[in-house]
Design an enzyme around this catalytic site. Structure first.
Site, PDB file in Angstrom:
ATOM      1  N   ASP A  92      12.549  18.556   6.073  1.00 31.48           N
ATOM      2  CA  ASP A  92      13.367  18.632   7.272  1.00 31.48           C
ATOM      3  C   ASP A  92      13.505  20.101   7.660  1.00 31.48           C
ATOM      4  OD1 ASP A  92      15.275  19.810   5.613  1.00 31.48           O
ATOM      5  OD2 ASP A  92      16.413  17.976   5.372  1.00 31.48           O
ATOM      6  N   ASP A 263      14.972   8.092   5.624  1.00 33.96           N
ATOM      7  CA  ASP A 263      15.323   8.832   4.409  1.00 33.96           C
ATOM      8  C   ASP A 263      16.827   8.764   4.232  1.00 33.96           C
ATOM      9  OD1 ASP A 263      16.714  11.810   4.779  1.00 33.96           O
ATOM     10  OD2 ASP A 263      15.772  11.041   6.602  1.00 33.96           O
ATOM     11  N   CYS A 301      16.158  -8.487  -8.884  1.00 31.59           N
ATOM     12  CA  CYS A 301      15.455  -7.207  -8.758  1.00 31.59           C
ATOM     13  C   CYS A 301      14.342  -7.080  -9.794  1.00 31.59           C
ATOM     14  CB  CYS A 301      16.447  -6.053  -8.927  1.00 31.59           C
ATOM     15  SG  CYS A 301      15.693  -4.406  -8.839  1.00 31.59           S
ATOM     16  N   CYS A 303      12.873  -4.331 -10.795  1.00 28.06           N
ATOM     17  CA  CYS A 303      12.717  -2.949 -11.290  1.00 28.06           C
ATOM     18  C   CYS A 303      12.802  -2.878 -12.810  1.00 28.06           C
ATOM     19  CB  CYS A 303      13.737  -2.016 -10.639  1.00 28.06           C
ATOM     20  SG  CYS A 303      15.362  -1.972 -11.429  1.00 28.06           S
ATOM     21  N   HIS A 332      17.268   2.548 -10.374  1.00 31.14           N
ATOM     22  CA  HIS A 332      17.423   1.185  -9.832  1.00 31.14           C
ATOM     23  C   HIS A 332      17.623   1.216  -8.319  1.00 31.14           C
ATOM     24  CE1 HIS A 332      18.999  -2.802  -8.986  1.00 31.14           C
ATOM     25  NE2 HIS A 332      20.004  -2.195  -8.373  1.00 31.14           N
TER      26      HIS A 332
END
Length: 365
Positions: A92, A263, A301, A303, A332
Site C-alpha cells: 500500500d 486485505d 473447517c 485447516c 486458523h
C-alpha cells in the site's frame, strides 16, 4: 507498468470468478490477501503463507520505509526475497497509516512523524512511488487521501481532488515495467462522488483499481451503495480491490457487487486476542466453557489447527499466556478466510452463490 489482466471465467449476477495475470505470476479471484505489515504476517512465516494457500501478501510502505528502510530491502532484491516469500506481494502507499497520525497535508503532499522515534518525514505521490519501486512489490498503490467517516462534504471533495491529482503524478513518476500500479477511488459514502472518482481515475489509466476510504467508520448499509457506484465505472477486465475490508459479511456482499480482492488485519488481530472466525460466528476461545471441550474450533473447517488441536487445549494456552495460542488462532483465521474465498469461487462457478451468501449473512450479517 504491467497491466493486470483479469480473465473472468464465470459470473453469478455481478459476482465473478477469474484469473488475474501480473508480470510475475497469476492469482485467483475473489482473493483475500493477508497483511504482513512490517514484512511478516504476525506470528506467521513465509512457509506458513505457502502452506495456507496465500497468493498475495501485503507489506506496509509506511512501516517498511521507516524500519528497516526501502534502500536496505532493495539490496536484498525486494520485499519478497527479503522475507523469504516466493508468492506475489502488494504494497500500500502508506497513506492510510499516515492520515491516522494527524499529519500536515497540502496540495503537494503530506508531512508526518515516525511512530518509532518521532522524526519528521515527507511523503509526496512521487516519493511514495519511488519508495515502493525500491520495495519491489508486484503491485503498488498510489498515494491517496483517506478522510475519516463521517466527514463534512468539503473534506470529502478535497480528498477526492487531491487523490485524483496525486494519481496523475504517481503514474508519471512510475517507471518499473515489471511492477503494476493501481489507482485508488475515493468519495466517502456519496454515490455521486464515488462514481465521479472512479471515472476520473479510469481516465488516467492504471493497471488495476483500489477502492479506498470505506469501512472507516460508516455502517455496511452506508458502504455498499457507495461501493456499487464506484464499481459501475471500473473496467470489467481489470481487478477491483476493496482496501482494508475482511469481515465475512462485507466480503460476501462486496463479492456479490463484483469486487475481486481484499486485505485486512482483522484475522490476525482477532487471533492475538483469543477470537476465532467460525462457520457459526465469532468464537471466544478463552471462555471457561471450553476448558473440557475435545473438539476443534470449527467442525466445518479443513485447516491444520482444527485437524490437530482442541478447544480445551487452545483455551489452556490462552489462560497461561502461552504465545502459541495467538499463532494457532491466527493461522486458523487466515486459513478460514482463504477457504471462504475458495468456497465463494466455487459457488459462483456452480451458480449457487446466492445460497452461500445467504448462509454467510445469516451468521455474520
Amino acid at each position: 507498468m504491467y497491466r493486470v489482466q483479469l480473465d473472468v471465467e464465470a459470473t453469478h449476477g455481478t459476482a465473478r470468478v477469474g484469473t488475474a495475470s501480473t508480470a510475475r505470476g497469476t492469482y485467483q479471484t475473489p482473493l483475500f490477501m493477508p497483511v504482513g505489515t512490517r514484512g511478516a504476517i504476525k506470528h506467521l512465516s513465509a512457509a506458513d503463507y505457502e502452506r495456507l494457500g496465500a497468493e498475495i501478501v501485503l507489506g506496509n510502505t509506511y512501516h517498511l520505509m521507516l524500519r528497516p528502510g526501502a534502500e536496505l530491502i532493495a539490496k536484498f532484491g525486494g520485499l519478497g526475497k527479503f522475507s523469504g516469500w516466493d508468492g506475489l506481494t502488494l504494497t500500500d502507499s502508506g497513506g492510510f497509516q499516515v492520515f491516522s497520525l494527524d499529519p500536515k497535508v497540502d496540495d503537494e503532499g503530506v508531512t508526518f512523524k515516525s511512530t518509532y522515534d518521532g522524526s519528521t518525514h515527507r511523503f509526496t505521490p512521487e516519493i511514495a512511488v519511488d519508495v515502493q519501486q525500491q520495495l519491489g512489490a508486484d503491485i503498488q498503490m498510489v498515494l491517496d487521501v483517506c478522510p475519516p467517516l463521517p466527514s463534512p462534504p468539503d473534506v470529502i471533495r478535497l480528498a477526492l481532488e487531491r487523490t485524483n491529482d496525486w494519481a496523475r503524478r504517481a503514474k508519471a513518476a512510475h517507471t518499473r515495467t515489471d511492477q503494476s500500479l493501481f489507482g485508488i477511488v475515493q468519495g466517502g459514502i456519496s454515490e455521486t462522488l464515488r462514481a465521479e472518482s472512479a471515472q476520473r481515475t479510469v481516465e488516467i489509466g492504471f493497471d488495476g483499481y483500489g477502492i479506498g476510504g470505506l469501512s472507516v467508520g460508516e455502517s455496511r448499509e452506508e458502504m455498499l451503495p457507495a461501493l456499487a457506484a464506484a464499481i459501475e465505472h471500473l473496467p470489467a477486465d481489470q481487478p477491483r480491490y476493496l482496501m482494508g475490508v475482511g469481515d465475512p459479511a462485507s466480503l460476501v456482499e462486496a463479492v456479490a457487487l463484483g469486487v475481486d480482492q481484499f486485505d485486512c488485519v482483522m484475522q490476525t488481530r482477532l487471533g492475538r486476542h483469543g477470537t476465532a472466525l467460525t462457520s457459526t460466528g465469532r468464537f471466544q476461545a478463552k471462555a471457561a466453557r471450553n476448558a473440557e471441550l475435545d473438539e476443534p474450533l470449527d467442525t466445518a473447517c479443513p485447516c491444520e489447527i482444527c485437524a490437530r488441536h482442541s478447544r480445551g487445549y487452545i483455551r489452556h494456552l490462552l489462560q497461561v499466556g502461552e504465545p502459541t495460542a495467538s499463532r494457532l488462532l491466527s493461522i486458523h483465521n487466515v486459513a478460514w478466510t482463504i477457504d471462504l474465498m475458495q468456497r465463494m469461487r466455487t459457488a459462483i462457478a456452480d451458480g449457487t452463490f446466492d445460497v452461500l451468501r445467504s448462509n454467510v449473512l445469516e451468521v455474520w450479517g
